[in-house]
Motif scaffolding. Sequence first.
Motif, PDB file in Angstrom:
ATOM      1  N   TYR A  86       4.954  -1.667  -3.171  1.00 60.50           N
ATOM      2  CA  TYR A  86       5.680  -0.877  -4.167  1.00 60.50           C
ATOM      3  C   TYR A  86       5.488   0.598  -3.845  1.00 60.50           C
ATOM      4  O   TYR A  86       4.358   1.082  -3.752  1.00 60.50           O
ATOM      5  CB  TYR A  86       5.147  -1.204  -5.573  1.00 60.50           C
ATOM      6  N   LEU A  87       6.590   1.317  -3.626  1.00 62.48           N
ATOM      7  CA  LEU A  87       6.537   2.745  -3.346  1.00 62.48           C
ATOM      8  C   LEU A  87       6.298   3.485  -4.655  1.00 62.48           C
ATOM      9  O   LEU A  87       7.167   3.505  -5.523  1.00 62.48           O
ATOM     10  CB  LEU A  87       7.836   3.211  -2.687  1.00 62.48           C
ATOM     11  N   SER A  88       5.105   4.089  -4.782  1.00 65.31           N
ATOM     12  CA  SER A  88       4.688   4.646  -6.063  1.00 65.31           C
ATOM     13  C   SER A  88       3.815   5.876  -5.860  1.00 65.31           C
ATOM     14  O   SER A  88       2.965   5.898  -4.963  1.00 65.31           O
ATOM     15  CB  SER A  88       3.907   3.587  -6.853  1.00 65.31           C
ATOM     16  N   PRO A  89       3.965   6.913  -6.702  1.00 67.37           N
ATOM     17  CA  PRO A  89       3.093   8.093  -6.589  1.00 67.37           C
ATOM     18  C   PRO A  89       1.641   7.767  -6.935  1.00 67.37           C
ATOM     19  O   PRO A  89       0.744   8.552  -6.650  1.00 67.37           O
ATOM     20  CB  PRO A  89       3.701   9.083  -7.594  1.00 67.37           C
ATOM     21  N   ASN A 106       4.708  -9.375   9.812  1.00 65.60           N
ATOM     22  CA  ASN A 106       6.070  -9.609  10.300  1.00 65.60           C
ATOM     23  C   ASN A 106       7.116  -9.540   9.194  1.00 65.60           C
ATOM     24  O   ASN A 106       8.293  -9.306   9.462  1.00 65.60           O
ATOM     25  CB  ASN A 106       6.166 -10.970  10.990  1.00 65.60           C
ATOM     26  N   LYS A 107       6.666  -9.772   7.959  1.00 62.44           N
ATOM     27  CA  LYS A 107       7.602  -9.797   6.835  1.00 62.44           C
ATOM     28  C   LYS A 107       7.054  -8.948   5.690  1.00 62.44           C
ATOM     29  O   LYS A 107       5.915  -9.136   5.263  1.00 62.44           O
ATOM     30  CB  LYS A 107       7.823 -11.228   6.345  1.00 62.44           C
ATOM     31  N   MET A 108       7.880  -8.024   5.215  1.00 54.58           N
ATOM     32  CA  MET A 108       7.476  -7.160   4.101  1.00 54.58           C
ATOM     33  C   MET A 108       8.638  -6.941   3.149  1.00 54.58           C
ATOM     34  O   MET A 108       9.798  -6.945   3.546  1.00 54.58           O
ATOM     35  CB  MET A 108       6.983  -5.810   4.635  1.00 54.58           C
ATOM     36  N   ILE A 109       8.287  -6.731   1.887  1.00 53.39           N
ATOM     37  CA  ILE A 109       9.256  -6.360   0.864  1.00 53.39           C
ATOM     38  C   ILE A 109       8.856  -4.998   0.316  1.00 53.39           C
ATOM     39  O   ILE A 109       7.709  -4.799  -0.082  1.00 53.39           O
ATOM     40  CB  ILE A 109       9.308  -7.388  -0.285  1.00 53.39           C
ATOM     41  N   PHE A 110       9.811  -4.047   0.323  1.00 49.28           N
ATOM     42  CA  PHE A 110       9.588  -2.733  -0.263  1.00 49.28           C
ATOM     43  C   PHE A 110      10.298  -2.688  -1.613  1.00 49.28           C
ATOM     44  O   PHE A 110      11.508  -2.923  -1.682  1.00 49.28           O
ATOM     45  CB  PHE A 110      10.142  -1.616   0.619  1.00 49.28           C
ATOM     46  N   ASP A 128       1.335  -6.436  -3.656  1.00 54.45           N
ATOM     47  CA  ASP A 128       0.079  -6.468  -2.893  1.00 54.45           C
ATOM     48  C   ASP A 128      -0.539  -5.077  -2.785  1.00 54.45           C
ATOM     49  O   ASP A 128      -1.752  -4.927  -2.872  1.00 54.45           O
ATOM     50  CB  ASP A 128       0.316  -7.018  -1.482  1.00 54.45           C
ATOM     51  N   GLU A 129       0.314  -4.071  -2.587  1.00 50.96           N
ATOM     52  CA  GLU A 129      -0.188  -2.705  -2.434  1.00 50.96           C
ATOM     53  C   GLU A 129       0.821  -1.701  -2.971  1.00 50.96           C
ATOM     54  O   GLU A 129       2.033  -1.879  -2.818  1.00 50.96           O
ATOM     55  CB  GLU A 129      -0.465  -2.390  -0.954  1.00 50.96           C
TER      56      GLU A 129
END
Length: 252
Positions: A86-89, A106-110, A128-129
Amino acid sequence: MWISIISLFPEMFKTYIKYGLINKSIKKKLLNISFWNPRDFIKNKFSKIDSNIYGGGGGIILKAEPLIKSIYKAKIEMKNNVKIIYLSPQGKKINISYIKKLLSYNKMIFICGRYKGIDERVINNFVDEEVSIGDYILSGGELPAMILLDTIVRQIPGVLNNMSSSQTDSFFNNGLLDAPNYTYPKVLKNLKKNTVPSILLSGNHKKIKEWKLQQSLGITWLKRPDLLRKKKLTKKEKILFQNFKKYYFKNK
């Protein structure tokens, strides 16, 4: 590598992936990118994708259910074993060691948030992060996702024509900034500092390598001393660094 991007505005990525290394990696079949829009998973066209925050306070956040459905759909297509970011400040800042770590997946979800963010239950149950590109606020996670994607793609074997190029980039160079780079012509007219350092034209590769290391040490000291403080210098690096400082103060 396969990356799925969950965003309310997948159109923002269309131009971005048409050019440069992203496009090259897709054409070479080294990268697959999928897009999932949570708006496609709301109950009907009259349902809202966002809502006010429980407990009051300003702003709105993305609802949990459309995001969760997007995540499930992406994971099913990708056959699970997926790392979700998760793109987060509020996330940990991207750095080189983290990028290198991501190369093993090899596999990621943004997940790109919007407004004041997303429902915390999505983070607690699926993410996850959390990852940040800096201590500031943007309108959404799309730009950070592009930055993260770009940094990763540069390191995928086969994307760059010369992989050693990325290994001398700033930060990848043993945690140092890159040395100065020059190209033709040798002399640029009407400029005060107009010539290429003679060492780079000498053909002495050992001396050139030493010069570049010395310059990397010096430039890191001048521009990002915090990086140099973290690095344990070898005996040779200490000598090169001291010589750089002597020259710098002499000619300042």
